[in-house]
Scaffold this active site. Structure first.
Site, short mmCIF file in Angstrom:
data_model
loop_
_atom_site.label_atom_id
_atom_site.label_comp_id
_atom_site.label_asym_id
_atom_site.label_seq_id
_atom_site.Cartn_x
_atom_site.Cartn_y
_atom_site.Cartn_z
CD GLU A 163 -25.44 -32.82 -53.21
OE1 GLU A 163 -24.31 -33.24 -52.94
OE2 GLU A 163 -25.87 -32.70 -54.37
CG HIS B 27 -22.40 -30.88 -55.17
ND1 HIS B 27 -22.27 -32.08 -54.53
CD2 HIS B 27 -21.16 -30.55 -55.62
CE1 HIS B 27 -21.00 -32.46 -54.56
NE2 HIS B 27 -20.31 -31.56 -55.22
CE LYS C 38 -32.36 -32.49 -32.54
NZ LYS C 38 -31.74 -33.14 -31.37
N GLY D 262 -17.31 -36.54 -54.11
CA GLY D 262 -16.19 -36.96 -53.28
C GLY D 262 -14.91 -36.23 -53.65
CG ASP E 44 -31.86 -36.38 -30.67
OD1 ASP E 44 -32.80 -35.83 -31.27
OD2 ASP E 44 -30.67 -36.07 -30.83
CB CYS F 70 -19.79 -33.92 -57.99
SG CYS F 70 -18.29 -32.91 -58.02
CE1 TYR F 71 -13.70 -39.94 -57.93
CE2 TYR F 71 -15.51 -41.41 -57.34
CZ TYR F 71 -14.19 -41.22 -57.70
OH TYR F 71 -13.35 -42.30 -57.85
#
Length: 537
Positions: free
Chosen positions: A195, A193, A393, A76, A251, A103-104
């Site tokens: 991710e 990070h 998605k 963040g 979708d 991180c944060y």
């Protein structure tokens, strides 16, 4: 320490009947405002483990409701040194379950548990290397003690003193305490990070935390989701009637087929042709639903209404809002004609939900303004059915395959709800739409012919708001410029331009200029989409 189930019981909470994942292991992701928090969820979902992203302000309620096997604290933009710094609920640290800080998330974990964080002179953004200094369950089968590995950093503060029970298990040149762990309590945190794709082994580290350390079973499959979603739809709708708004995209189509499998002819689909669709899109949608699935379908040609409302509108955000409001108006009118419809279904996805809520006061609330994620106008007196609300998605595509939708339809590149209106900067007219439709069709046709379609995440043409002077044959022209885009991506959050051979671009440009009246220039966009940006369009 109080386990989540016992904490929920003591708080007087009962299992949530609306929870479509009651029997699956779950991971809670507490969001502190990172622009790439969605990627954490993607990595967890890739392990077939259900997870939810919840803003830190609502983490306490979500923790008690979900009863997760583990918790991940996101990054963040804030500093834990601020007087009103966001924090994780203490109940998470007292519950006896694994927690991972990113991180944060690392900084607030350290600060809340008695460590020390300093800032002001340790900013680090971009590629870096970490060295593993201790063996850990977090690194098992991925990283080795004494080795260095590339990671992606993005921080201004850093941990300088460990909380009791922790030890440093990794270091970096600008972060001597880059990775920390309390093996006994199964608390881990990292300054970088994992991710993002820029941390090559990051997904494997998250896998270790989710599957091995947290013990999540990985039983959340599309087949299981389909069966549970069908039961949930039946429970919500009962014997009521549903109208489903079709946009022409994947979708809404998947949502419609799923709902039809659940309630059959209680569903009527309303396909609104707003005049902003791809070439022959309307015919394809009607053919698929009426012929292939025999689903009751109302085809509404509202193109004149939409184009009139967009006349002279330049601002893309205004375009989105106009289109969203008109969709509601059309649905309301059709609902009255159909009579007796109590529910309106739409293909809302999990990113729509996340990006339509400004968790930490940021700008993301404006991103999905063309979706009615916040609910319908009270005057409609209808309830929303959003069976895809928990999916990303690619998960929707997997569900579409599970439902038997044709691959040529399921695997199509994403197409925005507002359609061509946001691929035409400036005012929208029918002539501009016709020009762009044909240029886009030629471009996609050539990509398919070259066997490149499935290598590309998204490709499309844009009609630029400029005209240029050119010479065609013996005459001078003053016509539009078409821009072409094509990007590669794993998750749609970060992307890079597709490196076409210039002969291919030249061939496509020649076809467009020769076959599309009103175009005399074609350009290819080589802009990349770095971490942190949300949309291309």
């Amino acid at each position: 320490m109080t386990p989540p189930a016992a904490a929920a019981k003591s708080a007087g909470m009962k299992p949530n009947p609306a929870d479509s994942t009651p029997d699956h292991d779950k991971i809670l992701i507490v969001d502190f405002g990172s622009q790439v928090t969605q990627l954490i969820a993607r990595r967890v979902r890739e392990e077939k483990v259900y997870c939810e992203i919840v803003p830190f302000q609502k983490a306490e309620e979500a923790f008690l409701r979900m009863r997760p096997k583990g918790v991940i604290l996101s990054g963040g933009p804030a500093s834990v040194l601020d007087s009103n710094a966001p924090a994780a609920p203490d109940s998470i640290f007292n519950a006896g379950i694994p927690v991972l800080g990113i991180c944060y998330g690392e900084q607030t974990m350290a600060a809340q548990l008695g460590g020390k964080v300093e800032g002001g002179h340790h900013r680090e953004f971009g590629r870096a290397e970490v060295e593993v200094t201790e063996d850990s369950a977090l690194f098992e089968g991925v990283w080795k003690k004494g080795e260095k590995y590339p990671v992606w950093m993005s921080h201004g503060d850093r941990v300088t003193q460990l909380p009791e029970g922790f030890k440093a298990i990794g270091k970096a040149p600008n972060s001597p305490i880059a990775i920390i762990g309390d093996e006994k309590r199964k608390f881990f945190a990292m300054q970088f990070h994992p991710e993002v794709v820029h941390t090559p082994h990051g997904a494997a580290l998250l896998r270790n935390f989710v599957r091995k350390i947290s013990g999540a079973s990985g039983d959340w499959t599309m087949r299981a989701f389909k069966e549970e979603a069908i039961e949930k739809i039946r429970a919500q709708v009962g014997k009521g009637r549903v109208i489903c708004g079709l946009s022409g995209g994947v979708d809404s189509a998947v949502a419609a087929v799923l709902i039809h499998e659940a309630i059959g002819d209680q569903l009527t689909c309303v396909f609104v042709d707003h005049g902003l669709l791809r070439l022959a899109e309307g015919e394809r949608v009607v053919r698929l639903f009426r012929d292939a699935y025999n689903i009751p379908l109302v085809h509404v040609d509202a193109s004149a209404t939409f184009l009139k409302a967009l006349d002279g509108v330049d601002d893309p955000e205004k375009k989105r809002k106009i289109i969203g409001a008109l969709f509601i108006d059309v649905f309301e009118a059709e609902a009255k004609k159909i009579g007796g419809a109590e529910f309106l279904a739409q293909g809302t996805l999990y990113p729509d939900v996340i990006e339509s809520v400004s968790f930490t006061g940021g700008p993301s609330v404006t991103i999905k303004s063309h979706h009615n994620v916040g609910g319908l106008p009270a005057r409609m007196n209808m309830k929303l059915v959003e069976p895809l609300r928990e999916l990303f998605k690619d998960e929707v595509r997997a569900l579409g395959r599970e439902l038997g939708l044709p691959e040529v339809f399921v695997a199509r590149h994403p197409f925005p709800g507002p359609g061509l209106a946001i691929r035409i900067p400036g005012p929208v007219t029918k002539d501009k739409c016709d020009i762009l439709r044909l240029a886009d069709e030629i471009y996609i046709e050539e990509i398919r012919r070259a066997g490149l379609y499935d290598e590309i995440w998204q490709a499309f043409a844009v009609l630029l708001p400029v005209k240029t002077v050119g010479v065609m044959g013996d005459g001078r022209t003053y016509d539009y410029v078409v821009g072409l885009r094509a990007v590669t991506s794993v998750d749609g959050m970060t992307a890079d331009f597709y490196p076409f051979d210039m002969k291919f671009i030249g061939h496509v440009a020649t076809r467009i200029i020769n076959e599309v009246k009103g175009v005399n220039r074609v350009v290819y966009d080589v802009t990349s989409k770095p971490p942190g940006t949300i949309e291309w369009e």
